[in-house]
Motif scaffolding. Structure first.
Motif, mmCIF file in Angstrom:
data_model
loop_
_atom_site.group_PDB
_atom_site.id
_atom_site.type_symbol
_atom_site.label_atom_id
_atom_site.label_comp_id
_atom_site.label_asym_id
_atom_site.label_seq_id
_atom_site.Cartn_x
_atom_site.Cartn_y
_atom_site.Cartn_z
ATOM 1 N N ALA A 32 39.540 -21.731 32.279
ATOM 2 C CA ALA A 32 39.108 -22.609 31.192
ATOM 3 C C ALA A 32 38.347 -23.818 31.724
ATOM 4 C CB ALA A 32 40.315 -23.055 30.373
ATOM 5 N N SER A 35 34.753 -22.790 32.386
ATOM 6 C CA SER A 35 34.004 -22.626 31.147
ATOM 7 C C SER A 35 33.753 -23.966 30.467
ATOM 8 C CB SER A 35 34.752 -21.676 30.207
ATOM 9 O OG SER A 35 34.749 -20.353 30.718
ATOM 10 N N GLU A 36 34.735 -24.843 30.487
ATOM 11 C CA GLU A 36 34.562 -26.162 29.885
ATOM 12 C C GLU A 36 33.456 -26.957 30.571
ATOM 13 O OE1 GLU A 36 36.180 -28.311 27.300
ATOM 14 O OE2 GLU A 36 36.160 -26.232 26.594
ATOM 15 N N THR A 59 43.739 -18.689 27.782
ATOM 16 C CA THR A 59 42.453 -19.300 28.102
ATOM 17 C C THR A 59 41.739 -19.730 26.833
ATOM 18 O OG1 THR A 59 42.252 -17.934 30.098
ATOM 19 C CG2 THR A 59 40.239 -18.954 29.277
ATOM 20 N N ARG A 60 41.824 -18.892 25.818
ATOM 21 C CA ARG A 60 41.170 -19.223 24.549
ATOM 22 C C ARG A 60 41.808 -20.453 23.894
ATOM 23 N NH1 ARG A 60 40.532 -14.303 22.559
ATOM 24 N NH2 ARG A 60 38.371 -14.194 23.282
ATOM 25 N N THR A 63 40.062 -23.467 25.801
ATOM 26 C CA THR A 63 38.624 -23.697 25.674
ATOM 27 C C THR A 63 38.041 -22.840 24.561
ATOM 28 O OG1 THR A 63 36.495 -23.688 26.837
ATOM 29 C CG2 THR A 63 38.032 -21.932 27.402
ATOM 30 N N ASP A 64 37.010 -23.369 23.917
ATOM 31 C CA ASP A 64 36.272 -22.567 22.939
ATOM 32 C C ASP A 64 34.931 -22.131 23.505
ATOM 33 O OD1 ASP A 64 34.903 -24.947 22.979
ATOM 34 O OD2 ASP A 64 35.070 -25.355 20.828
ATOM 35 N N LYS A 65 34.747 -22.349 24.818
ATOM 36 C CA LYS A 65 33.514 -21.946 25.504
ATOM 37 C C LYS A 65 33.632 -20.480 25.960
ATOM 38 C CE LYS A 65 31.803 -26.141 25.342
ATOM 39 N NZ LYS A 65 31.682 -26.935 26.576
#
Length: 312
Positions: A32, A35-36, A59-60, A63-65
């Motif tokens: 995360a 991705s962030e 992970t979801r 982050t929403d990335k």
């Protein structure tokens, strides 16, 4: 700086940097964080369908990335993991350690983007024939299991990039903006970092493992297991050193104690899989800072090369 190439477009990220999907290391907090920071985190698919599902969902939550999943084909015990990945809404998968024909058709039918990890031009051509969208080209200086015949990124990357029409991500030897710029000069449109991501604040491994990365010099790793028909690049320790030139014995028996290494910090309890680039890593840092500095250094390197070396 803003990146705009086929890797960023296909993956839906701002920065064409992937975090290597290291089993037991690439857990949700690390994935995360990558991705962030605008890059692409990868959940390892080697830990069993239930744990992978749990890691994807966790992970979801963090982050929403965009983030993806890696399928190490030789270690996938339940083919249903492919259906789970599709059902969980993952849009990007890398496949490795096996034939790219195994699951690529199913993944492509479901609309996923698929990159396959290759250690040779022959492997790259097979992956293209299987219909993948891109390649992760991995040189022998990288960590982990390697092809029987060694080829460094300096040779393999430009060779593959010159022979294929799909985007290429470079793996092996990448730790900063200078090495990223070098990979792009050789034909890559993205890079993957493994060992650099081990020595991060968000990495879940014991501090002894992180400190071993920082303490390592450029000759601290070695390839072992050649006599078994497969080989792996690991940190030289008291437990692994006897296998450096061995023609018998089973170094992979040490894999059974891997949690003692990662969780408890016993460097002699398992195979500490690190790449040669450990010799260039000098401190443990947050993921966001590593990615921020890599991008800045990449931009500076690209801009300064002509100014520094060409007359007029």
């Amino acid at each position: 700086m803003a990146f705009a190439n086929r890797v960023t477009q296909l993956l839906g990220v701002d920065i064409p940097i992937l975090q290597a999907p290291m089993g037991f290391i690439a857990k949700p907090t690390l994935v995360a964080a990558v991705s962030e920071a605008g890059a692409m985190g990868l959940v390892p698919g080697s830990l069993g369908i239930d744990e992978v599902r749990a890691d994807v969902r966790r992970t979801r939550e963090l982050t929403d990335k965009p983030f993806g999943v890696n399928l190490p084909l030789a270690f996938v015990k339940d083919p249903a993991i492919v259906d789970m990945i599709v059902e969980e809404g993952i849009r990007f998968v890398t496949t490795s350690s096996g034939s790219p024909t195994a699951h690529t058709p199913r993944l492509k039918e479901a609309g996923l983007t698929v990159f396959h990890v290759v250690p040779s031009l022959r492997g790259a051509r097979k992956a293209i024939e299987a219909g993948v969208d891109g390649l992760v080209v991995e040189g022998s200086e990288g960590a982990g299991f390697k092809a029987p015949r060694e080829v460094s990124s300096m040779v393999l990357l430009p060779l593959v990039a010159s022979q294929v029409g799909v985007p290429v991500i470079a793996a092996g030897g990448i730790a900063d903006g200078r090495s990223m710029a070098a990979a792009f000069a050789l034909g890559a449109e993205g890079v993957q970092m493994g060992t650099r991501m081990v020595a991060t604040r968000e990495s879940p491994v014991h501090d002894a493992m992180k400190n071993a990365v920082v303490a390592a010099d450029e000759t601290a790793t070695m390839l072992i297991g050649k006599h078994t028909g497969k080989q792996v690049r690991v940190l030289r320790t008291e437990a692994t050193a006897p296998f450096e030139l061995a023609v018998e014995g089973d170094p992979f028996a040490l894999l059974g104690d891997i949690q003692k290494l990662y969780r408890d910090g016993d460097l002699d309890a398992g195979l500490a899989q690190l790449g040669q680039v450990a010799g260039r890593i000098e401190q443990i840092e947050p993921v966001a800072e590593i990615i921020r500095r890599t991008v800045a250094e990449f931009e500076d390197t690209c801009a300064s090369l002509a100014r520094r070396h060409l007359a007029g």
